[in-house]
Design an enzyme around this catalytic site. Structure first.
Site, PDB file in Angstrom:
ATOM      1  CE  LYS A  39       3.550  -2.362  -2.387  1.00  0.00           C
ATOM      2  NZ  LYS A  39       3.441  -1.592  -1.168  1.00  0.00           N
ATOM      3  CE1 TYR A  51       6.240   1.343   1.056  1.00  0.00           C
ATOM      4  CE2 TYR A  51       5.032   3.387   0.770  1.00  0.00           C
ATOM      5  CZ  TYR A  51       5.869   2.412   0.270  1.00  0.00           C
ATOM      6  OH  TYR A  51       6.333   2.519  -1.005  1.00  0.00           O
ATOM      7  NE  ARG A  67     -11.054  14.509 -14.002  1.00  0.00           N
ATOM      8  CZ  ARG A  67     -11.997  15.457 -13.958  1.00  0.00           C
ATOM      9  NH1 ARG A  67     -12.774  15.562 -12.902  1.00  0.00           N
ATOM     10  NH2 ARG A  67     -12.156  16.276 -14.966  1.00  0.00           N
ATOM     11  CG  ASP A  88      -1.648   0.523   4.682  1.00  0.00           C
ATOM     12  OD1 ASP A  88      -1.934  -0.544   4.110  1.00  0.00           O
ATOM     13  OD2 ASP A  88      -0.775   1.312   4.244  1.00  0.00           O
TER      14      ASP A  88
HETATM   15  C1  LIG Z   1       3.528  -0.219  -0.852  1.00  0.00           C
HETATM   16  C2  LIG Z   1       2.755   0.273   0.296  1.00  0.00           C
HETATM   17  C3  LIG Z   1       2.111   1.513   0.237  1.00  0.00           C
HETATM   18  C4  LIG Z   1       2.229   2.411  -0.972  1.00  0.00           C
HETATM   19  O1  LIG Z   1       1.587   1.878  -2.076  1.00  0.00           O
HETATM   20  P1  LIG Z   1       2.047   2.170  -3.607  1.00  0.00           P
HETATM   21  O2  LIG Z   1       1.120   1.307  -4.390  1.00  0.00           O
HETATM   22  O3  LIG Z   1       3.485   1.784  -3.719  1.00  0.00           O
HETATM   23  O4  LIG Z   1       1.852   3.614  -3.850  1.00  0.00           O
HETATM   24  C5  LIG Z   1       1.368   1.896   1.333  1.00  0.00           C
HETATM   25  N1  LIG Z   1       1.268   1.131   2.432  1.00  0.00           N
HETATM   26  C6  LIG Z   1       1.882  -0.069   2.517  1.00  0.00           C
HETATM   27  C7  LIG Z   1       1.731  -0.883   3.757  1.00  0.00           C
HETATM   28  C8  LIG Z   1       2.642  -0.534   1.454  1.00  0.00           C
HETATM   29  O5  LIG Z   1       3.269  -1.711   1.552  1.00  0.00           O
END
Ligand SMILES: *Cc1c(COP(=O)(O)O)cnc(C)c1O
Length: 377
Positions: free
Chosen positions: A195, A98, A46, A170
């Site tokens: 992604k 998102y 952790r 982000d």
């Molecule tokens: C998918 C996504 C998230 C969330 O991520 P997870 O891995 O699904 O928890 C946050 N921001 C953006 C822009 C995303 O496309």
């Protein structure tokens, strides 16, 4: 060294002890102490794990930050970043974002006394007028999801800095291969590693990179205390994905440009949102602050009744949530990724019953287009 080289070789890259070219998966929860008050640098997974650490150091170096952190999902990473704030703090947020992030803020952090203002951050004047005495952060998604609005990161970060506010970006859609917000003045970069970084639609992951040691210490405390870190095997999968990021993204972007142009010429398509189109509102800013346009396209069909037909007929392009992987995916934001956004806000943004979002994969562009063509007929 060029970023495409650094993507392949990671931080340590080769395992020093054995020469293993694929960084080992240290599937161990705990580590033996050599003696009292002695440590190998690893005590308990952790706190530190060598495989996760390789991923964390790799993403930190790619984003040009001081320190990286890996989490079990993008949402876990975003939630960790939000734990920096306390009741009474105010955060300005891109209004087109998102849906899960919106839900996290509204359903969780609002309850803990954090105040959020959602506005179009692609217009810096909006941000300027929204800053209040208790504003502590500016949370930007650019390009935004799903309308693809582009925020000028340098201008936003400059404004934030002059007001003593943290800039959080982000960077999921463009990744450090195309866009590095810390170099543009941001303080914290977030990713859903699920992604493009992972790239194969097989792993959930989240990442944070910070620009200085002070933020690093604060995030480290939250990460080791809350425990939402990424497992060793999943860390390895993301490391493996990162190795091919440049070839995947270049191919996906090339396909996306062809698909976007083709969509524009289709009679059943009303509007195409792709930041690589020269007449896109954010085209010039994108060219300035990023080295690529990515492969995310949204488009609205002429008639809402077409949506159901398209989603039923589409074959090669998979009707599935998520984005960034090698397979092309299509989603219906209104009922999927953005269902948590109130109808009134969705309507204002244009996330309506006619809007579809496409994540263009690495298949042959002509096959993707042929599939869309038969589905849109
Ligand atoms: C998918 C996504 C998230 C969330 O991520 P997870 O891995 O699904 O928890 C946050 N921001 C953006 C822009 C995303 O496309």
């Amino acid at each position: 060294m060029k970023i495409s080289t650094r993507l392949v070789h990671g931080h340590k890259g080769v395992d020093k002890e054995t020469g293993a070219v694929s960084f080992p998966i240290y599937q161990s929860a705990t580590f033996r102490h050599p003696g009292l008050n002695q440590t190998t640098g690893y005590d308990y997974s952790r706190l530190q794990n060598p495989t996760r650490e390789e991923l964390e150091n790799t993403i930190a170096s790619l984003e040009n930050g001081t320190t990286g952190f890996a989490f079990s999902s993008g949402m876990a990473a975003i939630s960790t970043a939000l734990s920096l704030f306390v009741p009474g703090d105010h955060i300005i947020v891109s209004d087109d974002l998102y849906g899960g992030t919106y839900r996290l803020f509204e359903e969780m952090y609002k309850k803990y006394g954090i105040e959020f203002s959602y506005l179009d951050t692609s217009n810096i004047d909006n941000v300027k007028t929204a800053v209040k005495k208790n504003t502590k952060a500016l949370f930007i998604e650019t390009p935004s999801n799903p309308i693809m609005k582009v925020t000028d990161i340098a201008a936003a970060a400059e404004l934030a800095r002059s007001s003593g506010i943290l800039t959080i970006v982000d960077n999921t859609f463009l990744t450090p291969y195309y866009q590095r917000p810390i170099e543009l003045g941001a303080d914290i970069v977030l990713h859903s590693g699920t992604k493009y970084l992972g790239g194969h639609n097989d792993t959930l992951a989240g990442l944070i990179v910070v620009k200085n040691e002070e933020l690093a210490a604060r995030i480290k405390l939250i990460q080791k205390t809350e425990g939402a870190m990424l497992a060793p095997f999943d860390s390895w999968l993301i490391l493996r994905g990162i190795k091919t990021l440049s070839v995947r993204m270049d191919r996906q972007q090339k396909n996306a440009a062809e698909v976007a142009n083709w969509l524009r010429s289709n009679n059943n398509v009303e509007r195409v949102y792709y930041i690589g189109l020269e007449d896109h509102e954010g085209y010039e800013i994108s060219k300035r602050q990023a080295s690529g346009f990515g492969a995310m396209i949204s488009f609205s069909v002429k008639d809402a009744s077409l949506v159901e037909k398209v989603l039923e007929r589409i074959r090669l392009v998979l009707f599935a949530e998520s984005l960034g992987g090698v397979e092309s995916l299509i989603t219906y934001p209104m009922v999927q990724t953005h269902s948590a956004i109130p109808a009134e806000m969705r309507e204002r943004l244009g996330v309506d019953e006619k809007l579809l979002r496409l994540s263009v994969g690495i298949e042959a562009a002509e096959d993707i287009i042929a599939d869309l063509e038969q589905a849109l007929e």
